[in-house]
Each structure stands twice: as C-alpha cells, then as structure tokens.
Design a protein around this motif. Structure first.
Motif, short mmCIF file in Angstrom:
data_model
loop_
_atom_site.label_atom_id
_atom_site.label_comp_id
_atom_site.label_asym_id
_atom_site.label_seq_id
_atom_site.Cartn_x
_atom_site.Cartn_y
_atom_site.Cartn_z
N ALA A 107 -4.46 7.65 5.20
CA ALA A 107 -5.91 7.82 5.14
C ALA A 107 -6.62 6.80 6.04
O ALA A 107 -7.55 7.14 6.77
CB ALA A 107 -6.39 7.67 3.69
N VAL A 108 -6.17 5.55 6.00
CA VAL A 108 -6.80 4.51 6.82
C VAL A 108 -6.51 4.75 8.30
O VAL A 108 -7.37 4.50 9.16
CB VAL A 108 -6.33 3.11 6.38
N LEU A 109 -5.31 5.24 8.63
CA LEU A 109 -5.00 5.56 10.02
C LEU A 109 -5.91 6.68 10.54
O LEU A 109 -6.36 6.66 11.68
CB LEU A 109 -3.53 5.94 10.17
N ALA A 110 -6.18 7.67 9.69
CA ALA A 110 -7.10 8.74 10.08
C ALA A 110 -8.51 8.18 10.30
O ALA A 110 -9.20 8.56 11.25
CB ALA A 110 -7.12 9.83 9.01
N ALA A 111 -8.92 7.26 9.44
CA ALA A 111 -10.22 6.61 9.61
C ALA A 111 -10.26 5.81 10.90
O ALA A 111 -11.30 5.74 11.58
CB ALA A 111 -10.51 5.70 8.41
N ALA A 112 -9.13 5.20 11.25
CA ALA A 112 -9.06 4.42 12.49
C ALA A 112 -9.29 5.32 13.71
O ALA A 112 -9.98 4.92 14.67
CB ALA A 112 -7.71 3.73 12.59
N ALA A 169 -6.45 -1.10 -2.75
CA ALA A 169 -5.51 -2.07 -2.17
C ALA A 169 -6.28 -3.31 -1.75
O ALA A 169 -7.51 -3.30 -1.69
CB ALA A 169 -4.81 -1.44 -0.96
N PRO A 170 -5.57 -4.43 -1.48
CA PRO A 170 -6.25 -5.66 -1.05
C PRO A 170 -7.12 -5.45 0.18
O PRO A 170 -6.72 -4.78 1.14
CB PRO A 170 -5.09 -6.62 -0.76
N ILE A 171 -8.32 -6.02 0.18
CA ILE A 171 -9.29 -5.82 1.25
C ILE A 171 -8.73 -6.27 2.59
O ILE A 171 -8.89 -5.59 3.61
CB ILE A 171 -10.61 -6.56 0.92
N LEU A 213 2.73 -3.76 6.30
CA LEU A 213 1.70 -3.57 5.28
C LEU A 213 2.02 -2.43 4.32
O LEU A 213 1.51 -2.41 3.20
CB LEU A 213 0.35 -3.29 5.97
N ARG A 214 2.85 -1.50 4.76
CA ARG A 214 3.14 -0.36 3.88
C ARG A 214 4.35 -0.62 2.98
O ARG A 214 4.77 0.26 2.23
CB ARG A 214 3.38 0.91 4.70
N GLN A 215 4.92 -1.84 3.08
CA GLN A 215 6.08 -2.13 2.23
C GLN A 215 5.67 -2.32 0.78
O GLN A 215 4.60 -2.81 0.49
CB GLN A 215 6.79 -3.40 2.74
N MET A 257 0.84 -1.19 0.00
CA MET A 257 0.00 0.00 0.00
C MET A 257 0.88 1.25 0.00
O MET A 257 1.93 1.26 0.62
CB MET A 257 -0.91 0.01 1.23
N THR A 258 0.39 2.28 -0.66
CA THR A 258 1.15 3.52 -0.72
C THR A 258 1.02 4.27 0.61
O THR A 258 0.06 4.07 1.37
CB THR A 258 0.61 4.42 -1.84
N PRO A 259 1.98 5.16 0.91
CA PRO A 259 1.89 5.93 2.15
C PRO A 259 0.60 6.74 2.28
O PRO A 259 0.06 6.90 3.38
CB PRO A 259 3.13 6.85 2.07
N GLY A 260 0.09 7.25 1.16
CA GLY A 260 -1.15 8.01 1.21
C GLY A 260 -2.33 7.18 1.68
O GLY A 260 -3.16 7.65 2.48
#
Length: 281
Positions: free
Chosen positions: A8-13, A233-235, A279-281, A1-4
């Motif tokens: 975004a998902v961390l903000a959603a978390a 990205a993969p679910i 996961l971000r690799q 997954m890309t850093p962006g």
C-alpha cells in the motif's frame, strides 16, 4: 510491517512521485500548485460529506499541520524552480526519514530495533545517493537556491510527518483527517499566491482544471494511504518506506524529462530496495 502495508505504501509512493512530476512539468509551477490546492479543497469538501469530521482530539494537530504544509508548498515551488526533478526530489525525500527516525523515539516512544533502524538508514542513503547519481553535488547543495529550498523542505516534511502521524491516530479515520487537512492547508497558500493577480488562477483553472483534479486526487490518495499505514505501523518506518517514491521519480525524470543518469540512479535504487526489504521483516 505486513506485506499488505508495504504494498500500500509503495503504491502511495508511486502516486506521490507522479503528482510531484506534474508540478515539475508544469509551464507555470506557481499557478499549477495553486490550482492543485484549489482542487484539493474541493475534493476534501465533498469527501467530508461522506466521512464526517475527524475526532476533536486531532484538531490541534490539523491546525499545526496546515501551517507546516503551507511552508512546505512554498518551498516546494522554489525547489523545482531551476532544479531537476531527481536532484531536488531526492534531497527533500532522503533527509526526512533520518530526522523522523531520530525523533520518533523520544517524541512518540516508538522503538525501531536494529532492522528498522538499518532499513531507514539504507533508504535514506540510497535516496540521497540517487540524487548524487543524477547530478547533485556538494557544491550545488551549498550554492544553488533550489537545493537550499529542498533542504529546508526536508525539515518541513519531517515536521509534518510526525504531526500528521500522531494526528491520524487520534482522528479515528485517516481519510477524514486528510479531507479536513485539504481544506485547511490551501488557506495560507492561496491567500499568499493570489495577492499579485487574483484573476490568474481563474484563467488558469479554465484551461487546466482536469490536470489539477488529477494531481489533487493523486496527492490525497497517496497521503491518506500513508497516514492509514502510520496507524498500523511505526511512523518512522512508514515515513522511510514512503521515500521509495524516489525510484519512481528517477524513472520519470529520466524517461519523461530526459534528465539522464538512469543507470547510476538505479544502482543507488538497489540500496533503497534493500532498506525496504529490512522494513518488511
């Protein structure tokens, strides 16, 4: 997954942990949850005026998801009745990534690879570890009704994650999918919840409507962001990354609700962050 996507998902978390904390802190969890859904339906109706309906291919997924989400909400209320935020939340959020990770291959054809699988495993173990650091025990899992509801809810979360991830991909617009879901999901919840006292929600709304719209907006923004990420990205990887929200839940539980165990919880949180790094690799 890309850093962006990761950011975004961390903000959603963070948003996700926040609206769960609002339920945990509500004086009447049932009425606040009903209010949350009524407000979500209102926001969704307005939102659809701007986005339009999602593509018809996603409608069967919306219908199935609405049923699963109704069960999820009922179990969520039970999980927080008499349960600490950290212990209930970590069970509900720690188990689904493992379930989704196992099923996403045969059901969706998404291969995770070594680093992806390791990242998911680390996040799940770290999340559940935070629960044990916060007072969870095997005896509590076996005997306490709130943990029974939390474990059942983990299955529901895994189910709607797989359904909505695929539905959002077919919808053409993840935000339109979320707006539509916010209209369908409250039907069952409100019908069941209002049978006992139809006037209760109206009275509660008058005094708590601002907090209801805050929680509804946070929940919808969080989920729309996650579903958008699942189109990129993969679910299974997005579902696991989302569960970093448990770190925020531990902080809220310790600092707001005085649930304690902050230091041990953050040790387990480093395991979660190791999984996020993979996961971000």
């Amino acid at each position: 997954m890309t850093p962006g996507i990761v950011l975004a998902v961390l903000a959603a978390a963070l948003l996700h942990a926040g609206w769960n904390a609002l339920i945990r802190g509500a004086g009447d969890k049932r009425l606040y949850t009903l209010l949350l859904h009524a407000c979500s339906a209102a926001v969704g109706a307005v939102g659809l005026l701007f986005t339009g309906l999602p593509a018809p291919e996603s409608w069967p997924y919306l219908a199935l998801s609405a049923v699963i989400h109704s069960a999820y909400i009922m179990l969520l209320i039970k999980a927080y009745e008499g349960g600490q935020l950290a212990t209930s939340y970590t069970l509900m959020r720690g188990l689904p990534p493992l379930i989704v990770g196992v099923l996403s291959g045969p059901l969706l054809g998404e291969a995770l690879g070594r680093e992806g699988a390791a990242g998911i495993a680390l996040i799940s173990c770290g999340v559940i570890g935070i629960g044990f650091a916060s007072g969870l025990s095997l005896a509590r899992i076996v005997t306490h009704p709130s943990t029974h509801a939390a474990v059942l809810n983990a299955v529901a979360i895994a189910a709607y994650t797989l359904v909505d991830g695929q539905g959002a991909r077919l919808a053409g617009n993840p935000l339109a999918y979320v707006f539509c879901l916010s209209l369908l999901e409250p039907i069952g919840v409100l019908l069941v919840g209002l049978r006992s006292d139809p006037g209760a929600l109206q009275r509660y709304f008058v005094s708590h409507w601002r907090l209801g719209f805050v929680g509804a907006t946070a929940a919808m923004l969080a989920y729309a962001t996650v579903l958008w990420a699942m189109t990129q990205a993969p679910i299974a990887m997005v579902a696991a990354l989302r569960e970093s929200s448990v770190i925020f839940a531990v902080l809220i539980g310790a600092l707001w609700f005085k649930e304690g165990h902050l230091r041990r919880g953050m040790v387990a949180g480093t395991v979660v962050m190791a999984g996020v790094f993979l996961l971000r690799q």
